[in-house]
Design a protein around this motif. Sequence first.
Motif, PDB file in Angstrom:
ATOM      1  N   ARG A   1       0.858  -1.066  -0.109  1.00 49.90           N
ATOM      2  CA  ARG A   1       0.058  -0.149  -0.198  1.00 49.90           C
ATOM      3  C   ARG A   1       0.701   1.334   0.011  1.00 49.90           C
ATOM      4  N   VAL A   2       1.784   1.137   0.901  1.00 45.73           N
ATOM      5  CA  VAL A   2       2.834   2.569   0.999  1.00 45.73           C
ATOM      6  C   VAL A   2       3.611   2.638  -0.289  1.00 45.73           C
ATOM      7  N   GLU A   3       3.963   1.486  -0.918  1.00 43.27           N
ATOM      8  CA  GLU A   3       4.804   1.933  -2.363  1.00 43.27           C
ATOM      9  C   GLU A   3       3.675   2.296  -3.390  1.00 43.27           C
ATOM     10  N   GLU A   4       2.449   1.991  -3.262  1.00 47.52           N
ATOM     11  CA  GLU A   4       1.539   2.146  -4.414  1.00 47.52           C
ATOM     12  C   GLU A   4       1.148   3.891  -4.226  1.00 47.52           C
ATOM     13  N   LEU A   5       0.968   4.093  -2.769  1.00 48.30           N
ATOM     14  CA  LEU A   5       0.932   5.723  -2.380  1.00 48.30           C
ATOM     15  C   LEU A   5       2.005   6.594  -2.801  1.00 48.30           C
ATOM     16  N   LYS A   6       3.294   5.944  -2.819  1.00 49.65           N
ATOM     17  CA  LYS A   6       4.477   6.490  -2.901  1.00 49.65           C
ATOM     18  C   LYS A   6       4.624   6.828  -4.841  1.00 49.65           C
ATOM     19  N   MET A   7       4.269   5.824  -5.465  1.00 48.92           N
ATOM     20  CA  MET A   7       4.057   5.944  -6.818  1.00 48.92           C
ATOM     21  C   MET A   7       3.174   7.105  -7.495  1.00 48.92           C
ATOM     22  N   ASP A   8       1.883   7.114  -6.695  1.00 50.95           N
ATOM     23  CA  ASP A   8       0.922   8.124  -6.963  1.00 50.95           C
ATOM     24  C   ASP A   8       1.585   9.685  -6.619  1.00 50.95           C
ATOM     25  N   VAL A   9       2.113   9.712  -5.621  1.00 49.47           N
ATOM     26  CA  VAL A   9       2.621  11.123  -5.123  1.00 49.47           C
ATOM     27  C   VAL A   9       3.767  11.409  -6.292  1.00 49.47           C
ATOM     28  N   GLN A  10       4.610  10.408  -6.623  1.00 51.36           N
ATOM     29  CA  GLN A  10       5.765  10.807  -7.500  1.00 51.36           C
ATOM     30  C   GLN A  10       5.310  11.158  -8.682  1.00 51.36           C
ATOM     31  N   LYS A  11       4.123  10.583  -9.209  1.00 48.73           N
ATOM     32  CA  LYS A  11       3.507  10.625 -10.596  1.00 48.73           C
ATOM     33  C   LYS A  11       2.924  12.186 -10.702  1.00 48.73           C
ATOM     34  N   GLU A  12       2.271  12.549  -9.301  1.00 48.53           N
ATOM     35  CA  GLU A  12       1.880  13.812  -9.192  1.00 48.53           C
ATOM     36  C   GLU A  12       2.667  15.024  -9.298  1.00 48.53           C
ATOM     37  N   LEU A  13       4.045  14.593  -8.668  1.00 44.58           N
ATOM     38  CA  LEU A  13       5.037  15.532  -8.666  1.00 44.58           C
ATOM     39  C   LEU A  13       5.955  15.703  -9.669  1.00 44.58           C
ATOM     40  N   ASN A  14       5.956  14.748 -10.362  1.00 43.64           N
ATOM     41  CA  ASN A  14       7.232  14.248 -11.412  1.00 43.64           C
ATOM     42  C   ASN A  14       8.468  14.748 -10.833  1.00 43.64           C
ATOM     43  N   CYS A  15       8.879  14.023  -9.513  1.00 40.80           N
ATOM     44  CA  CYS A  15      10.064  14.541  -9.135  1.00 40.80           C
ATOM     45  C   CYS A  15      11.344  13.549  -9.565  1.00 40.80           C
ATOM     46  N   VAL A  16      12.192  14.105 -10.483  1.00 46.52           N
ATOM     47  CA  VAL A  16      13.172  13.212 -11.017  1.00 46.52           C
ATOM     48  C   VAL A  16      14.244  12.972 -10.309  1.00 46.52           C
ATOM     49  N   ASN A  17      14.951  14.161  -9.812  1.00 45.30           N
ATOM     50  CA  ASN A  17      16.109  13.998  -9.055  1.00 45.30           C
ATOM     51  C   ASN A  17      15.935  13.995  -7.463  1.00 45.30           C
ATOM     52  N   ARG A  18      14.840  13.808  -7.035  1.00 47.55           N
ATOM     53  CA  ARG A  18      14.572  13.736  -5.446  1.00 47.55           C
ATOM     54  C   ARG A  18      14.043  12.346  -5.083  1.00 47.55           C
ATOM     55  N   LYS A  19      14.561  12.095  -3.954  1.00 44.41           N
ATOM     56  CA  LYS A  19      13.945  10.677  -3.351  1.00 44.41           C
ATOM     57  C   LYS A  19      12.641  11.038  -2.521  1.00 44.41           C
ATOM     58  N   LEU A  20      11.873  10.212  -2.764  1.00 48.74           N
ATOM     59  CA  LEU A  20      10.791  10.468  -1.657  1.00 48.74           C
ATOM     60  C   LEU A  20      10.415   9.539  -0.644  1.00 48.74           C
ATOM     61  N   ASN A  21      10.265   9.694   0.715  1.00 42.38           N
ATOM     62  CA  ASN A  21      10.156   8.954   1.501  1.00 42.38           C
ATOM     63  C   ASN A  21       9.013   8.968   2.373  1.00 42.38           C
ATOM     64  N   ILE A  22       8.046   7.931   2.506  1.00 43.07           N
ATOM     65  CA  ILE A  22       6.793   8.040   3.203  1.00 43.07           C
ATOM     66  C   ILE A  22       6.678   7.167   4.501  1.00 43.07           C
ATOM     67  N   ALA A  23       6.701   7.777   5.780  1.00 45.74           N
ATOM     68  CA  ALA A  23       6.720   6.960   6.851  1.00 45.74           C
ATOM     69  C   ALA A  23       5.351   7.232   7.455  1.00 45.74           C
ATOM     70  N   ILE A  24       4.757   6.130   8.259  1.00 45.53           N
ATOM     71  CA  ILE A  24       3.365   6.200   8.908  1.00 45.53           C
ATOM     72  C   ILE A  24       3.688   5.993  10.420  1.00 45.53           C
ATOM     73  N   LYS A  25       3.141   6.851  11.104  1.00 46.57           N
ATOM     74  CA  LYS A  25       3.329   6.958  12.411  1.00 46.57           C
ATOM     75  C   LYS A  25       1.854   6.762  13.196  1.00 46.57           C
ATOM     76  N   ARG A  26       1.787   6.029  14.219  1.00 44.47           N
ATOM     77  CA  ARG A  26       0.619   5.601  14.826  1.00 44.47           C
ATOM     78  C   ARG A  26       0.248   6.644  16.158  1.00 44.47           C
ATOM     79  N   ILE A  27      -0.934   7.160  16.260  1.00 39.92           N
ATOM     80  CA  ILE A  27      -0.970   8.158  17.240  1.00 39.92           C
ATOM     81  C   ILE A  27      -1.770   7.339  18.361  1.00 39.92           C
ATOM     82  N   THR A  28      -1.433   7.392  19.355  1.00 38.43           N
ATOM     83  CA  THR A  28      -2.175   6.929  20.811  1.00 38.43           C
ATOM     84  C   THR A  28      -3.386   7.655  20.904  1.00 38.43           C
ATOM     85  N   ASN A  29      -4.341   7.071  21.559  1.00 38.99           N
ATOM     86  CA  ASN A  29      -5.902   7.801  21.600  1.00 38.99           C
ATOM     87  C   ASN A  29      -6.321   8.601  20.420  1.00 38.99           C
TER      88      ASN A  29
END
Length: 218
Positions: free
Chosen positions: A91-119
């Motif tokens: 899922r995260v890879e899919e999302l990454k691809m989506d964002v990269q397509k939207e931005l068409n960032c060629v020379n920049r790496k994209l990192n997506i991290a997910i953090k859980r929040i308590t309550n």
Amino acid sequence: MGQKINPLGFRIGTTQGHHSIWFAQPKNYSEGLQEDQKIRNCIKNYIHKNMRISSGVEGIVRIEIRKRIDLIQVIIYMGFPKFLLEGRTRRVEELKMDVQKELNCVNRKLNIAIKRITNPYGHPNILAEFIAGQLKNRVSFRKAMKKAIELTEQTDTKGIQVQIAGRIDGKEIARVEWIREGRVPLQTIRAKIDYSSYTVQTVYGVLGIKIWIFREEE
């Protein structure tokens, strides 16, 4: 009449930090800003599209963006990250691809991290989504507001204010209804206040939901 200011912008630098952290030359600043907006919209649309209909709560608390010259780091704070994490990395890879397509960032790496929040129900975005879901199902607005306040009582909040505006219950004349529990000192800059405004599309028209949550005083 009383002029209202956005409580988050009012407190930046004291109890509130920025959600985007990067520097740009003045002439490139607007591009960076639009880029941030694109990233946020893309993530929200992806989650909204692939969400199971049952819960109706997307559970995004906030999206933080940090940019360096060769890297864009996106941290998604979620209340219910099960949806993105159950497909493991797919899922995260899919999302990454989506964002990269939207931005068409060629020379920049994209990192997506997910953090859980308590309550999660201590956060206004998730509460607003919960109320929106209730209103779409034609639950009476007072019941929805009271239920939302009950949900926050389990978390350690000192006060909450919920406001709904628009054609409530399909009435001809639009009005504003609000309800407050505990104290919400909007004028105190030391007070840590979380705020969210959310629009919900109902059968009768658009309703606006605003939620202020008072955490603690520093």
